[in-house]
Design a protein around this motif. Structure first.
Motif, PDB file in Angstrom:
ATOM      1  N   ALA A   1       0.817  -1.215   0.000  1.00  0.00           N
ATOM      2  CA  ALA A   1       0.000   0.000   0.000  1.00  0.00           C
ATOM      3  C   ALA A   1       0.852   1.268   0.000  1.00  0.00           C
ATOM      4  O   ALA A   1       0.461   2.295  -0.554  1.00  0.00           O
ATOM      5  N   ALA A   2       2.035   1.204   0.636  1.00  0.00           N
ATOM      6  CA  ALA A   2       2.923   2.362   0.677  1.00  0.00           C
ATOM      7  C   ALA A   2       3.623   2.596  -0.655  1.00  0.00           C
ATOM      8  O   ALA A   2       4.009   3.722  -0.971  1.00  0.00           O
ATOM      9  N   ALA A   3       3.778   1.528  -1.452  1.00  0.00           N
ATOM     10  CA  ALA A   3       4.570   1.630  -2.679  1.00  0.00           C
ATOM     11  C   ALA A   3       3.733   1.762  -3.947  1.00  0.00           C
ATOM     12  O   ALA A   3       4.264   2.140  -4.991  1.00  0.00           O
ATOM     13  N   ALA A   4       2.434   1.466  -3.880  1.00  0.00           N
ATOM     14  CA  ALA A   4       1.615   1.443  -5.097  1.00  0.00           C
ATOM     15  C   ALA A   4       0.262   2.089  -4.825  1.00  0.00           C
ATOM     16  O   ALA A   4      -0.180   2.209  -3.672  1.00  0.00           O
TER      17      ALA A   4
ATOM     18  N   GLN B   1      10.768  -5.082   2.059  1.00  0.00           N
ATOM     19  CA  GLN B   1      10.418  -3.960   1.185  1.00  0.00           C
ATOM     20  C   GLN B   1      11.076  -4.035  -0.202  1.00  0.00           C
ATOM     21  O   GLN B   1      10.396  -3.851  -1.217  1.00  0.00           O
ATOM     22  N   PRO B   2      12.390  -4.315  -0.323  1.00  0.00           N
ATOM     23  CA  PRO B   2      12.979  -4.387  -1.669  1.00  0.00           C
ATOM     24  C   PRO B   2      12.338  -5.468  -2.543  1.00  0.00           C
ATOM     25  O   PRO B   2      12.107  -5.249  -3.735  1.00  0.00           O
ATOM     26  N   ASP B   3      12.041  -6.621  -1.961  1.00  0.00           N
ATOM     27  CA  ASP B   3      11.404  -7.689  -2.730  1.00  0.00           C
ATOM     28  C   ASP B   3       9.984  -7.307  -3.136  1.00  0.00           C
ATOM     29  O   ASP B   3       9.546  -7.603  -4.252  1.00  0.00           O
ATOM     30  N   VAL B   4       9.285  -6.650  -2.235  1.00  0.00           N
ATOM     31  CA  VAL B   4       7.923  -6.198  -2.536  1.00  0.00           C
ATOM     32  C   VAL B   4       7.935  -5.193  -3.685  1.00  0.00           C
ATOM     33  O   VAL B   4       7.152  -5.298  -4.642  1.00  0.00           O
ATOM     34  N   GLU B   5       8.827  -4.215  -3.620  1.00  0.00           N
ATOM     35  CA  GLU B   5       8.874  -3.193  -4.656  1.00  0.00           C
ATOM     36  C   GLU B   5       9.303  -3.776  -6.001  1.00  0.00           C
ATOM     37  O   GLU B   5       8.782  -3.373  -7.052  1.00  0.00           O
TER      38      GLU B   5
ATOM     39  N   GLY C   1       3.818  -4.412 -13.025  1.00  0.00           N
ATOM     40  CA  GLY C   1       3.333  -3.162 -13.610  1.00  0.00           C
ATOM     41  C   GLY C   1       2.652  -2.217 -12.650  1.00  0.00           C
ATOM     42  O   GLY C   1       1.898  -1.343 -13.058  1.00  0.00           O
ATOM     43  N   LEU C   2       2.961  -2.334 -11.360  1.00  0.00           N
ATOM     44  CA  LEU C   2       2.358  -1.431 -10.380  1.00  0.00           C
ATOM     45  C   LEU C   2       3.407  -0.524  -9.729  1.00  0.00           C
ATOM     46  O   LEU C   2       3.082   0.204  -8.828  1.00  0.00           O
TER      47      LEU C   2
END
Length: 221
Positions: free
Chosen positions: A86-89, A209-213, A220-221
């Motif tokens: 939610a913080a990244a997309a 976080q790095p893997d999530v991003e 594509g998000l």
């Protein structure tokens, strides 16, 4: 040839040359150059302009598995990963909560999950299910319990219409990796596209976080 005839022929030759030069510098009607501004469909768009995305996740705080031992979590591991998404997309978020909350005790939760699996239960969800009609893409998050989805996730996917949606499962796990979660959803949602998954070891969720991003960029998000 007298002077008058010479001037007439010279002017005619210059006119023909000028027409040739103008024709060479002008686009022809038969082969126009397409422009993105002429065709809105050809203009580049961002994912936010073309897709609406829902994160729907189930997460359990309390006593959890931790490298063979137990640790008490105020925030469940899947909840941690959902917050990172939610913080990244640009997404909307719906938290799936059991109408009958799962026990704080780890072993009691394991025993309840076994009973639910054995009876093919559909545990009730607290509150109203979201209207997913407005979304193109659904990110489905949960822990992996006994190598599969918790039964409450079956309640959710059977309670909303995911036909035609792109579904990206994400999970937190102890030792099983993705388990058979993606194949569970393929069986439960035959009219959906089950796309790239994300599996995060529960013990390392806070550092994911790095893997999530990276995963969000790939999808594509």
């Amino acid at each position: 040839m007298d002077r008058r005839q010479f001037l007439i022929r010279s002017l005619s030759a210059l006119s023909v040359a000028a027409v040739g030069v103008l024709a060479a510098c002008s686009p022809t009607r038969e082969s126009p150059v397409p422009s993105a501004t002429d065709d809105p469909a050809a203009a580049p768009t961002t994912p936010a302009q073309t897709r609406r995305v829902l994160v729907a996740y189930f997460s359990r705080p309390g006593e959890n598995y931790y490298y063979g031992d137990r640790v008490t979590l105020e925030t469940g591991n899947t909840h941690v990963v959902a917050d990172m998404i939610a913080a990244a997309a640009s997404v909307d978020v719906y938290r799936i909560e059991a109408a009958d909350p799962y026990p704080e005790d780890y072993e009691e939760t394991v025993a309840r999950n076994v009973r639910e699996e054995d009876s093919d239960a559909r545990p009730a969800i607290a509150g109203t299910l979201p209207d997913v009609a407005q979304y193109d893409t659904i990110l489905l998050g949960s822990p992996v319990w006994n190598v599969q989805t918790p039964m409450i996730m079956r309640t959710f996917v059977e309670g909303v219409d995911l036909a035609g949606k792109t579904v990206h499962p994400f999970v937190t796990y102890a030792v099983s990796g993705m388990g058979r979660v993606d194949s569970d959803y393929a069986d439960l949602c035959p009219d959906s596209t089950i796309a790239e998954v994300l599996a995060v070891q529960g013990e390392t969720a806070a550092q994911a976080q790095p893997d999530v991003e990276a995963w969000l960029r790939r999808i594509g998000l």
